[in-house]
Every structure is written in C-alpha cells, then in structure tokens.
Write a protein that holds these residues in place. Structure first.
Motif, PDB file in Angstrom:
ATOM      1  N   ARG A  23       0.823  -1.228   0.000  1.00  0.00           N
ATOM      2  CA  ARG A  23       0.000   0.000   0.000  1.00  0.00           C
ATOM      3  C   ARG A  23       0.850   1.268   0.000  1.00  0.00           C
ATOM      4  N   GLU A  24       1.983   1.225   0.698  1.00  0.00           N
ATOM      5  CA  GLU A  24       2.834   2.412   0.811  1.00  0.00           C
ATOM      6  C   GLU A  24       3.867   2.511  -0.312  1.00  0.00           C
ATOM      7  N   GLY A  25       3.958   1.492  -1.150  1.00  0.00           N
ATOM      8  CA  GLY A  25       4.894   1.522  -2.265  1.00  0.00           C
ATOM      9  C   GLY A  25       6.309   1.102  -1.916  1.00  0.00           C
ATOM     10  N   TYR A  26       6.482   0.421  -0.799  1.00  0.00           N
ATOM     11  CA  TYR A  26       7.808  -0.062  -0.401  1.00  0.00           C
ATOM     12  C   TYR A  26       8.059  -1.460  -0.956  1.00  0.00           C
ATOM     13  N   MET A  27       9.299  -1.909  -0.804  1.00  0.00           N
ATOM     14  CA  MET A  27       9.663  -3.237  -1.280  1.00  0.00           C
ATOM     15  C   MET A  27       8.935  -4.304  -0.463  1.00  0.00           C
ATOM     16  N   CYS A  28       8.440  -5.309  -1.159  1.00  0.00           N
ATOM     17  CA  CYS A  28       7.662  -6.376  -0.521  1.00  0.00           C
ATOM     18  C   CYS A  28       8.548  -7.553  -0.157  1.00  0.00           C
ATOM     19  N   LEU A  29       8.019  -8.405   0.690  1.00  0.00           N
ATOM     20  CA  LEU A  29       8.675  -9.676   0.973  1.00  0.00           C
ATOM     21  C   LEU A  29       8.524 -10.587  -0.243  1.00  0.00           C
ATOM     22  N   ARG A  30       9.503 -11.433  -0.462  1.00  0.00           N
ATOM     23  CA  ARG A  30       9.377 -12.407  -1.541  1.00  0.00           C
ATOM     24  C   ARG A  30       8.322 -13.430  -1.157  1.00  0.00           C
ATOM     25  N   GLU A  31       7.592 -13.880  -2.144  1.00  0.00           N
ATOM     26  CA  GLU A  31       6.562 -14.883  -1.892  1.00  0.00           C
ATOM     27  C   GLU A  31       7.176 -16.161  -1.350  1.00  0.00           C
ATOM     28  N   SER A  32       8.369 -16.508  -1.809  1.00  0.00           N
ATOM     29  CA  SER A  32       9.037 -17.718  -1.314  1.00  0.00           C
ATOM     30  C   SER A  32       9.342 -17.595   0.178  1.00  0.00           C
ATOM     31  N   THR A  33       9.639 -16.398   0.645  1.00  0.00           N
ATOM     32  CA  THR A  33       9.893 -16.176   2.074  1.00  0.00           C
ATOM     33  C   THR A  33       8.627 -16.404   2.875  1.00  0.00           C
ATOM     34  N   MET A  34       7.522 -15.898   2.361  1.00  0.00           N
ATOM     35  CA  MET A  34       6.259 -16.059   3.077  1.00  0.00           C
ATOM     36  C   MET A  34       5.831 -17.524   3.100  1.00  0.00           C
TER      37      MET A  34
END
Length: 94
Positions: A23-34
């Motif tokens: 929502r804030e436009g920052y870097m996301c976690l990788r899906e593999s990490t989640m």
C-alpha cells in the motif's frame, strides 16, 4: 503450545507488513519467504494473515503452493504422531 503460537505469529505479521508495504509503495517480501514461514510450522498464522489482511489470495500459483505447504505440515504432523504405529502395521500384518 508457546512455540506453535510463535511460529504462527511470524507469518501473520509478515502478511500484515507485506500488505502495508504494498500500500505504501515499499519493497515487498518475496513470496518464497512467506511460503517458507508457513511451511515450517506457521501455517495457521499464514492462513489468518491471508484472511485478515486480504493479501495474496488471488494469485492462483501462489494459492496452490500455499495449500501444498499446509498439506505438507499436516503430513509431517501425522508422521510425527503415528509414524511408529505405521511401521508396526507394515511389519506385522494382521
């Protein structure tokens, strides 16, 4: 019980922080990490995080991998709980 809660809290918070980052436009976690967090015991928290934050619920490929991690967790639980009994049944047929 405390370990289960802690392992579930990690992916729950990860889904929440990732949603906030999107929502804030920052870097996301990788899906593999989640998926990794969910695979190693935190699938209840991952399930709750996906539901509460409405996050990562529309990606079909990720959805399949997510449910695979849940199934692997259940399989591991069954083997841990009943593995010795299964070996006894296999070696001593009735």
């Amino acid at each position: 019980m405390c370990l289960n809660f802690t392992l579930s809290l990690i992916p729950f918070l990860a889904y929440g922080l990732d949603k906030m980052a999107v929502r804030e436009g920052y870097m996301c976690l990788r899906e593999s990490t989640m998926l990794f967090f969910g695979l190693f015991g935190g699938w209840p928290g991952a399930t709750a995080g996906r539901w509460v934050f409405h996050h990562k619920t529309r990606k079909t490929a990720l959805e399949r991998l997510y449910w695979l991690t849940v199934a692997l967790n259940f399989g591991g639980f069954v083997i841990a709980q009943y593995g010795d009994e299964a070996n006894l049944l296999a070696t001593n047929p009735r």
